[in-house]
Design an enzyme around this catalytic site. Structure first.
Site, PDB file in Angstrom:
ATOM      1  N   ASP A  11       6.773 -21.108 -13.975  1.00  0.00           N
ATOM      2  CA  ASP A  11       7.379 -20.179 -13.508  1.00  0.00           C
ATOM      3  C   ASP A  11       6.468 -18.370 -12.844  1.00  0.00           C
ATOM      4  O   ASP A  11       5.164 -18.241 -12.768  1.00  0.00           O
ATOM      5  CB  ASP A  11       7.191 -19.065 -14.805  1.00  0.00           C
ATOM      6  CG  ASP A  11       8.372 -19.848 -16.265  1.00  0.00           C
ATOM      7  OD1 ASP A  11       9.200 -20.399 -15.311  1.00  0.00           O
ATOM      8  OD2 ASP A  11       7.779 -19.649 -17.173  1.00  0.00           O
ATOM      9  N   ASP A 130      19.647 -20.700 -19.850  1.00  0.00           N
ATOM     10  CA  ASP A 130      19.165 -18.724 -19.966  1.00  0.00           C
ATOM     11  C   ASP A 130      20.312 -18.220 -20.736  1.00  0.00           C
ATOM     12  O   ASP A 130      20.886 -17.388 -21.024  1.00  0.00           O
ATOM     13  CB  ASP A 130      18.574 -17.760 -19.015  1.00  0.00           C
ATOM     14  CG  ASP A 130      16.810 -18.000 -17.860  1.00  0.00           C
ATOM     15  OD1 ASP A 130      16.976 -19.441 -18.074  1.00  0.00           O
ATOM     16  OD2 ASP A 130      17.350 -17.752 -17.269  1.00  0.00           O
TER      17      ASP A 130
END
Length: 251
Positions: A11, A130
């Site tokens: 990330d 998500d």
């Protein structure tokens, strides 16, 4: 039986690897080029690079960083973040990505999935989702988990598959960084509804969690970040454990 894949995830925020809990409280986790090289050498099956603030900040993914990571690894490489059009896909594939992950841009304009699949092939198009559980069911979120949409997880992933997605990368926001296991019930439902591979993300804290996501969640691949970044689980040991559990992995 196809081998299950272990996927390391970077990330990226401001060019550095970060990791948080439930998509917030980010902390530094190391240099992305060094981490990528280490995971490639340790036997990760794939590497995923997600520029987690690109969509929120309205900018493109860092192409030069993608190029540097790609030059240092020998495993399949998926890149996501701030990808809105075919030129973005072309740019990142030319920088060394093997697959492209789209999330917010696909929710806003689902035709992007069709366009990527038609121009580059379904194998290039990973649709990342998500989602978190709400009283109305599993809802999908935009902009790195900041904005709730009216799209429901199972309905949206079926549409993504129909439009040409080659894989689904499902992150449970409620499980992200908590290290208490993956969202196996939702994953098993996805697996029963889709014919394309599902990458599970969010919740890895122990070797047993990987076992459970393959056996109970029926995922095709399991993605993790912090347990690898901070040395809590070593990939060769994890693969050896999974083999002992009767799960097919590439050693």
């Amino acid at each position: 039986m196809l081998a299950k894949r272990i996927v390391s995830c970077l990330d990226i925020k401001d060019g550095q690897t970060v990791k948080g809990t439930n998509f917030v409280n980010l902390r530094q986790a190391g240099d992305p080029v060094e981490l990528g090289r280490a995971y490639s050498e340790q036997g990760a099956d794939e590497l995923v690079f997600l520029d987690i603030t690109a969509s929120h900040e309205g900018r493109k993914t860092f192409t030069e960083l993608v190029r540097r990571i790609a030059a240092n690894i020998s495993i399949p490489f998926t890149v996501g973040g701030g990808i809105h059009e075919l030129q973005d896909v072309d740019r990142l594939l030319n920088a060394g990505a093997d697959k492209i992950s789209v999330n917010s841009s696909a929710l806003r304009r689902p035709q992007l999935i069709d366009e990527i699949a038609k121009n580059f092939g379904s194998q290039v198009c990973v649709v990342a989702v998500d989602a978190r559980q709400t009283p109305e069911g599993w809802k999908c979120y935009l902009n790195g988990g900041r904005v709730e949409t009216d799209r429901e997880l199972f309905e949206w992933t079926r549409e993504a598959q129909q439009r040409g997605a080659g894989e689904i990368l499902f992150t449970s926001m409620d499980h992200d960084g908590v290290k208490e296991g993956y969202a196996n019930e939702a994953l098993a439902t996805l697996s029963g509804q889709l014919t394309i591979p599902i990458i599970a993300s969010g919740g890895a804290g122990s070797r047993e969690h990987f076992r459970d996501v393959f056996l109970e969640g029926r995922a095709d691949a399991a993605l993790a970040a912090s347990v690898f970044h901070f040395g809590e689980i070593k990939i060769p040991e994890l693969k050896s454990y999974l083999c002992d559990q009767g799960i097919s992995v590439r050693i």
